[in-house]
Write an enzyme that holds these catalytic residues in place. Structure first.
Site, PDB file in Angstrom:
ATOM      1  N   LYS A 252     -23.232  19.852  24.920  1.00  0.00           N
ATOM      2  CA  LYS A 252     -22.274  20.965  24.556  1.00  0.00           C
ATOM      3  C   LYS A 252     -23.094  22.049  24.914  1.00  0.00           C
ATOM      4  CE  LYS A 252     -18.364  21.620  22.499  1.00  0.00           C
ATOM      5  NZ  LYS A 252     -17.165  20.916  22.339  1.00  0.00           N
TER       6      LYS A 252
ATOM      7  N   GLY B  43      -0.507  22.619  11.292  1.00  0.00           N
ATOM      8  CA  GLY B  43      -1.032  23.256  12.705  1.00  0.00           C
ATOM      9  C   GLY B  43      -0.048  22.577  13.793  1.00  0.00           C
TER      10      GLY B  43
ATOM     11  N   GLY C   6       0.203  23.796  17.165  1.00  0.00           N
ATOM     12  CA  GLY C   6      -0.246  24.378  18.447  1.00  0.00           C
ATOM     13  C   GLY C   6      -0.017  23.385  19.366  1.00  0.00           C
ATOM     14  N   HIS C   7      -0.843  23.286  20.463  1.00  0.00           N
ATOM     15  CA  HIS C   7      -0.615  22.515  21.683  1.00  0.00           C
ATOM     16  C   HIS C   7      -0.486  20.970  21.269  1.00  0.00           C
ATOM     17  CE1 HIS C   7      -2.443  26.019  23.499  1.00  0.00           C
ATOM     18  NE2 HIS C   7      -1.471  25.940  24.152  1.00  0.00           N
ATOM     19  N   VAL C   8      -1.479  20.687  20.493  1.00  0.00           N
ATOM     20  CA  VAL C   8      -1.479  18.995  19.922  1.00  0.00           C
ATOM     21  C   VAL C   8      -0.280  18.847  18.964  1.00  0.00           C
ATOM     22  CG1 VAL C   8      -2.815  17.241  19.320  1.00  0.00           C
ATOM     23  CG2 VAL C   8      -4.205  18.884  20.566  1.00  0.00           C
TER      24      VAL C   8
END
Ligand SMILES: NC(=O)c1ccc[n+]([C@@H]2O[C@H](COP(=O)([O-])OP(=O)(O)OC[C@H]3O[C@@H](n4cnc5c(N)ncnc54)[C@H](O)[C@@H]3O)[C@@H](O)[C@H]2O)c1
Length: 365
Positions: free
Chosen positions: A94, A194, A196-198
């Site tokens: 990462k 949540g 959002g995108h997912v």
């Protein structure tokens, strides 16, 4: 993702690198500095036994270098386990860039960072994360081959979120099978936090299957949009955790499973996309287990994104992406059974399985 979120005041009490709280025998930590562009970044390579380390580059306005280092140590270790449990031939890595992505990011800074990635000769492969975008990856690709998450125009596999959502859905079904004896979600009360995108794609899938879905988000417009699109209910109360439900799906923030929320919880299953759902993995994993709540490990069921990115390296097609993502169902079920059999938390059982794969490969070498 799988190590504790640590109180930042504790960080400076430790030795700076090898003595840090989140240091876990990382193979290599690279500090990158460039005066002209203002780049200050850290690349963490945790483990490369299974393959080159892969993980996104996060650009974040850290309040101190301690915090940035801790984050890269924690996140790179998490990637090792995520790839290992998913059966990918990748290690864990990462990177973090210290700075505000809205103010401090420039094409020059991204290119310079790409040069640092390139200097590692493929031992670390980057991708997008919070604060970096597909466009940044395309730009880096002009100076290094060791980058994934490219746009489809540049040969990438596109937006990973629908694949991530599919993996979460498969993990949720496996956890339901373990808890209720059936993986059918029709009639189940599911709270998605949540959207959002997912979260949106997950709502679409579980609604189609007949679940009774409640949604929550801090974005009011988004709530109304998703309610109207899928006919789900907006959660209007002020303490979602205490509501009676069958499944809680955290798809927004980390650390929502903690000392305050777990004692209040009235769910049977937790399965969601957010990273680092357990504020303290050992303690809170055990608290869930003691309450009889089935917890689908986050780093396992949200691995669709990395499966999608891996396809760019291995050049496999969508069918193979979906096959690997579908397999999250089998792995989740296996882990939940192991955990019960051995008296472990599901997170620990998942970590053990990932570690066993790494150890086996090490012994082969
Ligand atoms: N996108 C992926 O492929 C992927 C892969 C692995 C893990 N994840 C993790 O899954 C989670 C969701 O990812 P995403 O791509 O959908 O992110 P996103 O930013 O598109 O959506 C997050 C949503 O959560 C909402 N939110 C923020 N704070 C909230 C709060 N306190 N309460 C309720 N809602 C809140 C936001 O308004 C937003 O709608 C993140 O934790 C992310 O790290 C995503």
């Amino acid at each position: 993702m799988t190590t504790e979120i640590i109180d930042k005041n504790e960080l400076h009490k430790m030795d700076p690198v090898f003595g840090q709280l989140s240091f876990d025998n990382h193979e290599q930590i690279v500090f990158c500095n460039d005066k002209d562009t203002g780049l200050k970044a850290i690349i963490g390579i945790h483990n490369t036994v299974l393959g080159p380390s892969l993980g996104g580059t996060r650009m974040w306005n850290y309040s101190s270098e301690w915090e940035a280092l801790n984050d890269v140590l924690r996140l790179s270790r998490g990637m090792t386990y995520k790839s290992a449990i998913t059966g990918l031939n990748l290690g864990g890595g990462k990177a973090v860039i210290i700075g505000d992505s809205k103010k401090d990011k420039s094409p020059e800074l991204i290119l310079k960072f790409g040069e640092f990635v390139n200097s590692l000769g493929g031992k670390y492969i980057t991708a997008e994360d919070v604060g970096t975008t597909t466009e940044d990856m395309d730009l880096m690709h002009t100076v290094t081959a060791h980058v994934t998450g490219l746009s489809e125009a540049k040969g990438g596999k596109g937006n990973p979120s629908p694949i991530t959502a599919h993996g979460v859905y498969m993990g949720m079904k496996a956890a339901a099978k373990h808890a209720f004896g059936s993986d059918m979600l029709d009639g189940k009360v599911i709270y998605v936090q949540g959207i959002g995108h997912v979260g949106e794609v997950l709502v679409e899938k579980i609604t189609k299957e007949g679940a009774k879905v409640f949604i929550s988000d801090i974005n009011k417009d988004r709530l109304e949009e998703i309610r109207d699109k899928y006919g789900v209910k907006i959660y209007e109360g002020d303490n979602l955790y205490a509501e009676k439900m069958d499944i809680y799906a955290p798809c927004a923030l980390g650390a929502t499973l903690n000392d305050t929320t777990i004692p209040e919880m009235n769910t049977k299953v937790i399965a969601g996309a957010a990273n680092n759902q357990l504020a303290e993995e050992k303690k809170h994993g055990k608290m869930l287990r003691d309450k009889g709540i089935v917890y689908a490990p986050d780093f396992l069921i949200n691995a669709g994104g990395i499966i999608n990115v891996y396809a760019e390296l291995e050049n496999y097609d969508r069918e193979e992406i979906m096959r690997k993502t579908d397999n999250i169902y089998n792995t989740t079920l296996e882990i939940l059974k192991h955990a019960d059999r051995d008296g472990l938390t599901s997170l620990q059982a998942a970590m053990n399985m990932a570690q066993a794969r790494i150890d086996a490969r090490k012994n082969e070498k």
